[in-house]
Write a protein that holds these residues in place. Structure first.
Motif, PDB file in Angstrom:
ATOM      1  N   HIS A  44      -6.153  -3.675  -1.114  1.00  0.00           N
ATOM      2  CA  HIS A  44      -7.221  -3.190  -0.412  1.00  0.00           C
ATOM      3  C   HIS A  44      -8.665  -4.212  -0.106  1.00  0.00           C
ATOM      4  O   HIS A  44      -8.886  -5.038   0.584  1.00  0.00           O
ATOM      5  N   CYS A  45      -8.577  -4.822  -1.754  1.00  0.00           N
ATOM      6  CA  CYS A  45      -9.133  -6.084  -1.790  1.00  0.00           C
ATOM      7  C   CYS A  45      -8.559  -7.426  -0.585  1.00  0.00           C
ATOM      8  O   CYS A  45      -9.432  -8.490   0.237  1.00  0.00           O
ATOM      9  N   ASN A  77     -12.680   7.559  -0.793  1.00  0.00           N
ATOM     10  CA  ASN A  77     -12.105   6.597   0.300  1.00  0.00           C
ATOM     11  C   ASN A  77     -11.906   6.599   1.304  1.00  0.00           C
ATOM     12  O   ASN A  77     -11.815   5.766   2.415  1.00  0.00           O
ATOM     13  N   TYR A 108      -5.538   6.241  -0.029  1.00  0.00           N
ATOM     14  CA  TYR A 108      -7.105   6.557  -0.585  1.00  0.00           C
ATOM     15  C   TYR A 108      -6.387   8.084  -0.937  1.00  0.00           C
ATOM     16  O   TYR A 108      -6.675   8.984  -2.103  1.00  0.00           O
ATOM     17  N   LEU A 138      -4.137   2.166   4.521  1.00  0.00           N
ATOM     18  CA  LEU A 138      -5.344   2.288   3.509  1.00  0.00           C
ATOM     19  C   LEU A 138      -6.147   3.823   3.596  1.00  0.00           C
ATOM     20  O   LEU A 138      -6.121   4.164   2.155  1.00  0.00           O
ATOM     21  N   SER A 155      -9.000  -5.150   7.702  1.00  0.00           N
ATOM     22  CA  SER A 155      -9.466  -3.733   7.430  1.00  0.00           C
ATOM     23  C   SER A 155      -9.263  -3.122   8.654  1.00  0.00           C
ATOM     24  O   SER A 155      -9.948  -1.958   8.616  1.00  0.00           O
ATOM     25  N   VAL A 160     -12.884   4.479   4.485  1.00  0.00           N
ATOM     26  CA  VAL A 160     -12.119   3.633   4.560  1.00  0.00           C
ATOM     27  C   VAL A 160     -11.957   4.010   6.865  1.00  0.00           C
ATOM     28  O   VAL A 160     -12.126   2.971   7.764  1.00  0.00           O
ATOM     29  N   LEU A 170       1.110  -1.031   0.183  1.00  0.00           N
ATOM     30  CA  LEU A 170      -0.114   0.094  -0.479  1.00  0.00           C
ATOM     31  C   LEU A 170       0.927   1.211  -0.098  1.00  0.00           C
ATOM     32  O   LEU A 170       0.691   2.963  -1.257  1.00  0.00           O
ATOM     33  N   SER A 186      -5.088  -0.037   8.331  1.00  0.00           N
ATOM     34  CA  SER A 186      -5.494   0.657   8.667  1.00  0.00           C
ATOM     35  C   SER A 186      -5.423   2.222   8.274  1.00  0.00           C
ATOM     36  O   SER A 186      -5.758   2.955   6.729  1.00  0.00           O
ATOM     37  N   ILE A 235      -5.987  -0.275  -5.055  1.00  0.00           N
ATOM     38  CA  ILE A 235      -7.656  -0.705  -4.678  1.00  0.00           C
ATOM     39  C   ILE A 235      -7.748  -3.177  -4.892  1.00  0.00           C
ATOM     40  O   ILE A 235      -8.280  -3.413  -3.527  1.00  0.00           O
TER      41      ILE A 235
END
Length: 690
Positions: free
Chosen positions: A239-240, A270, A262, A258, A248, A274, A223, A255, A236
């Motif tokens: 993230h999945c 986004n 974004y 993420l 997450s 999150v 990330l 966290s 992304i």
């Protein structure tokens, strides 16, 4: 990272075969000794240890680890030599302790004296040398090592990356007989931290393709790389993966990564989503959101989140305060910045390098260079960022001598200058007319291998030469640059031509600008103003027609000031403000006082072909004068008024504001695109040189 707790835990978990290790007295001493060490009561631990009859070797090792961790290496070595029968764990422990204390000579000596070595012994040496930056020594040992395991390969790869030798790390990574997830993660992180984030993301994809299950650290590294290159699609996908693995909502590092990802991809909605999905939000997660808003220019929202974090009883850390101060700086909100500064002082973080440097930047950009220098002096361990902050701040305020003084102090402290330092020094010389100093700095830094001159440095040097009237030399510098000059460099030269009324160089510079950037309004305006200042109205009309034909729109001059967190902005001759009548009355009153002091409007700065009365009226209602009048109405008598302007302040306003400051007996600070002007008692800090 070797920690005291981890080392002791490893020692305690060691499987002992002697009866002493399982006796009640042994367990009692071990627990009590461990308790003292964990609570950093080394004297109590040593006193207890001295009372133990025939201490087991594991207890010796606990004490060795504790002494080394607290940089008491002589005591650790003395105790080590008192061990009756040394095992591999104790040897490895003391060697690691030597490296932790920076004594690689003793570490090597002990290693050579070891009767037996295992792969941990070799890896400890390799890792120790790498941590101290002695890559060649580590490399020799690594290739001499018999029977390398994955941990040894990983240590070498991590060390190569940590010392900037990424290609060597990548070569070694490809040569590894087998890899684990740590190998992949070390290489991904190393590439990312050395500016090769694209390759890091490719390697992350390769890792997943080989069926290696990412750890939390792997995901965070992926990330981080995606955030740096704004790789939204790849991020992304990571993230999945995070979501599938259930990290997450629970892991703070994932966290916050993420949220940062974004935010870096300009996806604040986004990032906010999150953030709200996180079950337990700690200071790391809150700070990531605050920083993200600031990164996207949403400073007001950043400060709102900071306030909400405090209300939720989440204690801010140094990064939180730094991000909040940066947003205060972005809003030019001095009052909020002072409030945060007060909170920082209460908890003793104002002496930290990050918060301290942010305070320096905040105060200098809000117009208070004296407070900036005071904040700088309170920083305990000043980094290059701290020194650059105060040097650049002094340059912006025209305190050239102070900037050079701080630079001298920086060199005496043994801090090596970088590219930003040179930019600050040249800017300081430019605003103080120190041409010879600038030439010396430019020549000196151009000869240093550690610094690469950029186009910004050439622009700064051209600015110094241009302001000092050396226009031909400035033009020659621009023409002989090792890189192709951009429109900014030519604009610097054109601005100097406007200042010194040099038509020939100005027209050549304007031509170059419009070749590079046909829609550059600044080039048209500067050249038009040059013609207008000498009443060449036909040329002015020609340029304005060309602007209209090419769809070039002039940026309107505006000025603003921030009071109680609210920004009040004014355009020239603006009548849209609710207090317009009172503002114009104040300006008319000031106009009368100015005439009593002998002020006569300088009509060369009225850049329109109109009657004299109209020219005087146009000059009287420039945006900075409206902002000053508003400030006089809404602030306490005697207080300082700080006004920001998006264009260069004109010469007539400069003369008028000097007298205004004297009339109202206040300091008036005006920041234009060039620098800060401090008006007080009828004079300006720039000495009429800007």
């Amino acid at each position: 990272m070797w920690t005291l707790r981890a080392a002791i835990r490893n020692r305690i978990s060691f499987s002992f075969t002697t009866s002493q290790s399982t006796s009640p007295s042994y367990n009692y001493y071990k627990q009590l000794l461990t308790h003292h060490v964990f609570n950093q009561n080394l004297e109590k631990a040593r006193n207890l240890f001295d009372q133990i009859p025939s201490p087991h070797i594991s207890l010796y090792t606990i004490m060795l680890t504790a002494f080394a961790h607290h940089h008491r290496l002589p005591e650790a070595l003395l105790l080590f030599h008192q061990i009756p029968i040394k095992d591999l764990v104790s040897w490895n422990c003391i060697i690691k302790g030597c490296f932790h204390c920076g004594d690689f000579v003793t570490a090597r000596k002990l290693f050579d004296e070891m009767p037996h070595r295992n792969v941990v012994s070799w890896t400890t040496m390799v890792d120790g040398f790498l941590r101290l930056g002695r890559v060649d020594d580590a490399e020799r040992l690594f290739f001499e090592m018999p029977g390398k395991d994955v941990a040894a390969w990983n240590a070498m790869i991590h060390g190569y990356c940590g010392n900037g030798r990424v290609d060597d790390a990548l070569r070694l990574f490809r040569e590894m007989p087998s890899r684990d997830v740590i190998s992949w993660t070390s290489m991904i992180s190393g590439l990312d931290q050395n500016g090769r984030s694209d390759e890091a993301l490719f390697l992350f994809g390769e890792m997943v393709g080989y069926g290696v299950t990412p750890t939390v650290t792997s995901l965070v590294c992926g990330l981080a790389a995606a955030a740096k290159v704004s790789a939204l699609c790849v991020g992304i996908q990571i993230h999945c993966c995070v979501f599938k693995m259930g990290y997450s909502c629970f892991d703070e590092f994932v966290s916050s990564s993420l949220v940062t990802f974004y935010a870096n991809c300009k996806q604040m909605e986004n990032a906010h989503k999150v953030f709200h999905e996180i079950i337990q939000k700690n200071v790391v997660v809150w700070t990531a959101l605050i920083t993200g808003y600031g990164l996207n220019g949403k400073h007001r929202e950043a400060l709102e989140v900071f306030g909400e974090m405090v209300r939720m009883s989440v204690f801010p850390n140094e990064s939180s305060f730094t991000s909040a101060l940066n947003s205060c700086c972005g809003l030019e909100d001095l009052e909020r910045g002072k409030g945060i500064h007060a909170a920082v002082i209460k908890i003793g973080l104002d002496t930290g390098v990050y918060v301290g440097s942010s305070l320096v930047v905040m105060y200098s950009k809000c117009g208070y260079i004296g407070d900036a220098m005071s904040a700088f002096k309170r920083i305990c361990d000043k980094s290059i960022v701290s020194w650059n902050s105060v040097i650049v701040g002094c340059a912006q305020h025209g305190c050239g001598r102070w900037a050079l003084t701080f630079f001298s102090q920086m060199l005496r402290e043994g801090v090596n200058p970088d590219e930003i330092t040179l930019t600050g020094l040249l800017s300081a010389c430019s605003h103080s007319g120190m041409l010879q100093k600038a030439r010396c700095f430019f020549r000196y830094f151009s000869q240093r291998r550690s610094i690469t001159l950029t186009i910004e440095h050439y622009a700064c040097m051209a600015d110094v030469l241009g302001r000092c009237g050396e226009l031909e030399e400035a033009e020659a510098l621009v023409m002989t640059m090792p890189m192709k000059p951009d429109s900014t460099v030519w604009l610097v030269l054109l601005s100097a031509c406007r200042m010194h009324s040099n038509f020939d160089v100005a027209e050549r510079a304007a031509k170059k600008i419009l070749e590079i950037e046909p829609g550059c309004s600044a080039a048209y305006i500067l050249l038009s103003n040059l013609y207008a200042s000498l009443s060449r109205w036909d040329e002015v009309a020609r340029l304005r027609t060309a602007m209209k034909h090419n769809g070039v729109v002039k940026q309107p001059g505006s000025s603003w000031l921030t009071l109680k967190g609210l920004r009040h902005e004014f355009l020239s001759a603006d009548r849209s403000h609710p207090l317009t009548d009172q503002i114009y009355q104040k300006l008319d009153w000031l106009g009368g006082k100015l005439k009593e002091l002998g002020y006569v409007p300088d009509q060369q700065f009225a850049l329109h072909d109109v009657e004299i009365e109209q020219k005087e009226e146009m000059l009287s209602y420039h945006s900075e004068r409206l902002a000053i009048a508003f400030g006089l109405l809404r602030t306490v008598d005697g207080s300082t008024i700080t006004v920001m302007k998006n264009l260069r302040v004109c010469g007539d306003c400069h003369n008028a504001i000097k007298l205004m400051a004297k009339i109202v007996d206040r300091e008036i600070i005006v920041r234009d695109t060039s620098r800060f002007h401090h008006f007080k008692n009828g004079i300006c800090s720039c000495g009429d040189y800007w």
